[in-house]
Design a protein around this motif. Structure first.
Motif, PDB file in Angstrom:
ATOM      1  N   ARG A 106      -5.606   3.678  -2.888  1.00 55.72           N
ATOM      2  CA  ARG A 106      -5.087   2.310  -2.941  1.00 55.72           C
ATOM      3  C   ARG A 106      -4.824   1.880  -4.383  1.00 55.72           C
ATOM      4  O   ARG A 106      -4.469   0.727  -4.640  1.00 55.72           O
ATOM      5  N   PHE A 163      -6.073   7.294   2.075  1.00 53.70           N
ATOM      6  CA  PHE A 163      -5.059   7.269   0.999  1.00 53.70           C
ATOM      7  C   PHE A 163      -5.566   6.454  -0.183  1.00 53.70           C
ATOM      8  O   PHE A 163      -6.442   5.603  -0.040  1.00 53.70           O
ATOM      9  N   LYS A 165      -0.164   5.760   0.328  1.00 48.09           N
ATOM     10  CA  LYS A 165       0.003   5.606   1.785  1.00 48.09           C
ATOM     11  C   LYS A 165       1.319   6.170   2.318  1.00 48.09           C
ATOM     12  O   LYS A 165       1.352   6.748   3.395  1.00 48.09           O
ATOM     13  N   ASP A 166       2.410   5.977   1.551  1.00 47.41           N
ATOM     14  CA  ASP A 166       3.720   6.348   2.088  1.00 47.41           C
ATOM     15  C   ASP A 166       3.865   7.860   2.246  1.00 47.41           C
ATOM     16  O   ASP A 166       4.224   8.342   3.318  1.00 47.41           O
ATOM     17  N   SER A 203       3.570  -1.054  -2.998  1.00 39.17           N
ATOM     18  CA  SER A 203       3.345  -0.137  -4.111  1.00 39.17           C
ATOM     19  C   SER A 203       4.570  -0.156  -5.013  1.00 39.17           C
ATOM     20  O   SER A 203       5.695  -0.340  -4.559  1.00 39.17           O
ATOM     21  N   GLY A 204       4.326   0.019  -6.277  1.00 40.95           N
ATOM     22  CA  GLY A 204       5.434  -0.080  -7.237  1.00 40.95           C
ATOM     23  C   GLY A 204       5.648   1.223  -7.963  1.00 40.95           C
ATOM     24  O   GLY A 204       4.997   2.216  -7.713  1.00 40.95           O
ATOM     25  N   ASP A 257      -3.106   1.289  -8.004  1.00 41.08           N
ATOM     26  CA  ASP A 257      -1.743   1.106  -8.504  1.00 41.08           C
ATOM     27  C   ASP A 257      -1.572   1.972  -9.737  1.00 41.08           C
ATOM     28  O   ASP A 257      -2.495   2.116 -10.542  1.00 41.08           O
ATOM     29  N   LEU A 305      -2.063  -6.590   4.922  1.00 40.65           N
ATOM     30  CA  LEU A 305      -2.648  -6.426   6.256  1.00 40.65           C
ATOM     31  C   LEU A 305      -3.958  -7.196   6.234  1.00 40.65           C
ATOM     32  O   LEU A 305      -4.641  -7.226   5.200  1.00 40.65           O
ATOM     33  N   ALA A 310       1.625   1.028   6.112  1.00 35.89           N
ATOM     34  CA  ALA A 310       0.211   0.805   5.776  1.00 35.89           C
ATOM     35  C   ALA A 310      -0.612   0.583   7.049  1.00 35.89           C
ATOM     36  O   ALA A 310      -1.732   1.084   7.188  1.00 35.89           O
ATOM     37  N   MET A 340      -5.629  -6.481   2.728  1.00 35.61           N
ATOM     38  CA  MET A 340      -5.215  -5.267   2.025  1.00 35.61           C
ATOM     39  C   MET A 340      -3.759  -5.420   1.572  1.00 35.61           C
ATOM     40  O   MET A 340      -2.886  -5.662   2.395  1.00 35.61           O
ATOM     41  N   ARG A 341      -3.545  -5.348   0.271  1.00 31.17           N
ATOM     42  CA  ARG A 341      -2.156  -5.424  -0.228  1.00 31.17           C
ATOM     43  C   ARG A 341      -1.448  -4.108   0.081  1.00 31.17           C
ATOM     44  O   ARG A 341      -2.031  -3.041  -0.048  1.00 31.17           O
ATOM     45  N   VAL A 342      -0.186  -4.173   0.462  1.00 27.27           N
ATOM     46  CA  VAL A 342       0.497  -2.938   0.885  1.00 27.27           C
ATOM     47  C   VAL A 342       1.685  -2.559   0.000  1.00 27.27           C
ATOM     48  O   VAL A 342       2.317  -1.538   0.225  1.00 27.27           O
TER      49      VAL A 342
END
Lengths: 302, 62
Positions: free
Chosen positions: A219, A217, A58-59, B60-61, A221, B33, A207, B56-58
């Protein structure tokens, strides 16, 4: 809850500013924050060519979307890390984004360059996948920007990334790293200027913007994200943020105001004896990691 | 109500505000969100027993 600006129905409340906003005013707010960061820190002018490094998340995609919308001349670079089951999806989102918004995209594939992906390379070089990933990305995006005449490299680092990195480096008292947590790292020789135009925005704001603008985008991880200590620090800072809204923002602004306490973060750079790109030592970390035989030969000769 | 959190469905009883739902599920409002019928919801919004929402989890790692 009503929008502070127009009294229409709010779709988000920005707690750090105590500001409920409707869709229209929230989009305007985000675009304004990016332009403000660019202006406040003298990041880039509209006639310059900007290389935006995108991951498919997303970023970075939102950054590319915003810079394009604000009228900057951008090209995209994606580094395919060759992580099975992850990198294929990331790359697909980058290619779709470039196609959708008619932007030039270059892809550097680590598997193509080195015959294997980050996971295997990390094992062989005794590095963690995260530190190797950082090293590889920094090396390739700088090299690409330098060789292709870009004035700077833009990355999708946001306020949460900056404060968590700052906190992690403070906890370890890594002074030279602390000094580098600025929104702009200036150009120095073959090291291109690096800019972070999302520095005034939180992950939640980014987001929400991506969602409202329907930016597709990824999602997923990264499979190695759980090893990143920054993630734990992000959670802690977000807990503080809920009990005291504005903590992250004031922590970062306070750092910018007081950054001279940590020195300039400047080191003397020279050109790597093997690849010619900037380094603090005779041979850069990238060559030490990936060109072991050439390093041995060089050591034998000198 | 049904709450979809990263693809996983969770059941929450009763009519509740978004903020209460997040609290019940142990989620930090800064890291999510909340979406209903393709629209973002603020934490003060009510969700009825028979409605479905997505979280929605926002973060990021890496």
């Amino acid at each position: 809850m009503k929008c502070r600006k127009c009294k229409e129905k709010a779709i988000i409340k920005l707690y750090e500013h105590n500001l409920p906003l409707c869709k229209e005013h929230f989009l305007e707010f985000v675009e304004g924050r990016v332009q403000k960061a660019i202006t406040d820190f003298g990041m880039v002018r509209k006639k310059e060519r900007v290389l935006v490094v995108i991951s498919g998340g997303k970023d970075s995609l939102t950054l590319a979307f915003l810079l394009r919308k604000l009228g900057y001349k951008i090209s995209l670079l994606h580094i395919d890390l060759g992580i099975d089951g992850y990198s294929e999806i990331s790359r697909k989102f980058c290619e779709e984004f470039a196609h959708l918004y008619q932007l030039p995209l270059q892809v550097i594939s680590i598997k193509k360059e080195w015959g294997k992906g980050i996971k295997e390379l990390a094992r062989e070089t005794y590095k963690s996948p995260c530190s190797l990933c950082g090293l590889v990305k920094r090396y390739y995006f700088n090299k690409f920007a330098y060789e292709n005449g870009f004035s700077c490299v833009a990355t999708g680092h946001n306020l949460d990334d900056m404060v968590s990195a700052l906190m992690a480096n403070l906890l370890g008292w890594r002074i030279s790293y602390i000094a580098k947590q600025t929104p702009v790292l200036p150009e120095e020789g073959k090291l291109k200027k690096r800019i972070k135009p999302l520095v005034y925005l939180t992950e939640r704001e980014i987001a929400a913007y991506a969602f409202l603008q329907r930016i597709p985008f990824s999602r997923q991880d990264c499979p190695y994200a759980y090893t990143a200590s920054f993630l734990k620090i992000k959670h802690l800072l977000n807990q503080l943020e809920v009990s005291s809204p504005g903590t992250k923002y004031s922590f970062y602004l306070g750092f910018l105001k007081n950054k001279q306490l940590f020195g300039e973060g400047k080191v003397t750079l020279r050109e790597c004896a093997l690849c010619g790109f900037p380094t603090v030592t005779e041979i850069c970390s990238f060559c030490k990691t990936f060109r072991k035989e050439e390093v041995r030969n060089y050591a034998g000769e000198s | 109500m049904q709450v979809k959190v990263n693809g996983e469905i969770k059941e929450v009883k009763g009519r509740k505000r978004v903020g209460e739902i997040l609290e019940e599920l142990g989620l930090n409002r800064e890291e999510v969100l909340v979406i209903k019928n393709g629209e973002l919801l603020t934490e003060s919004e009510w969700v009825e027993e028979n409605e479905e929402i997505e979280v929605m989890r926002v973060v990021s790692g890496g």
